[in-house]
Scaffold this motif. Structure first.
Motif, short mmCIF file in Angstrom:
data_model
loop_
_atom_site.label_atom_id
_atom_site.label_comp_id
_atom_site.label_asym_id
_atom_site.label_seq_id
_atom_site.Cartn_x
_atom_site.Cartn_y
_atom_site.Cartn_z
N VAL A 8 63.01 85.30 63.11
CA VAL A 8 62.33 86.56 62.87
C VAL A 8 60.86 86.30 62.54
O VAL A 8 59.96 86.99 63.02
N ARG A 9 60.60 85.27 61.77
CA ARG A 9 59.23 84.93 61.39
C ARG A 9 58.38 84.60 62.62
O ARG A 9 57.27 85.10 62.79
N SER A 10 58.90 83.74 63.50
CA SER A 10 58.12 83.35 64.67
C SER A 10 57.96 84.52 65.64
O SER A 10 56.89 84.68 66.24
N LEU A 11 58.98 85.36 65.79
CA LEU A 11 58.86 86.53 66.65
C LEU A 11 57.86 87.52 66.07
O LEU A 11 57.06 88.10 66.80
N SER A 12 57.87 87.69 64.76
CA SER A 12 56.92 88.60 64.10
C SER A 12 55.48 88.15 64.34
O SER A 12 54.61 88.97 64.62
N LYS A 13 55.25 86.85 64.27
CA LYS A 13 53.91 86.33 64.55
C LYS A 13 53.53 86.56 66.00
O LYS A 13 52.41 86.95 66.31
N LEU A 14 54.48 86.33 66.91
CA LEU A 14 54.23 86.54 68.33
C LEU A 14 53.88 88.00 68.62
O LEU A 14 52.98 88.28 69.40
N LEU A 15 54.58 88.92 67.97
CA LEU A 15 54.37 90.35 68.20
C LEU A 15 53.28 90.94 67.30
O LEU A 15 52.95 92.11 67.44
N ASP A 16 52.76 90.14 66.39
CA ASP A 16 51.73 90.56 65.44
C ASP A 16 52.18 91.79 64.63
O ASP A 16 51.51 92.80 64.59
N MET A 17 53.36 91.64 64.02
CA MET A 17 53.89 92.69 63.16
C MET A 17 54.63 92.05 61.98
O MET A 17 54.90 90.86 62.01
#
Length: 58
Positions: A8-17
């Motif tokens: 979730v952390r890496s996806l959040s960074k990728l999506l900038d949210m």
């Protein structure tokens, strides 16, 4: 070929949210590729990348 999964952390960074928003959108089935591995939530990277290339739900 082994599948790659995003936290979730890496996806959040990728999506900038925020992680909270990422969790919410995943629960609402806006973000595809969600997989439960034990108590953890991961995202199938190939599915997420394809979704983003196709406009990311816009």
């Amino acid at each position: 070929m082994e599948k790659e999964f995003l936290t979730v952390r890496s996806l959040s960074k990728l999506l900038d949210m925020s992680e909270q928003t990422t969790y919410r959108l995943a629960r609402e089935n806006v973000i595809p590729g969600r997989v439960k591995i034990g108590k953890s939530v991961r995202f199938n990277k190939a599915i997420v990348v394809e979704w983003l290339q196709n406009g990311g739900g816009k």
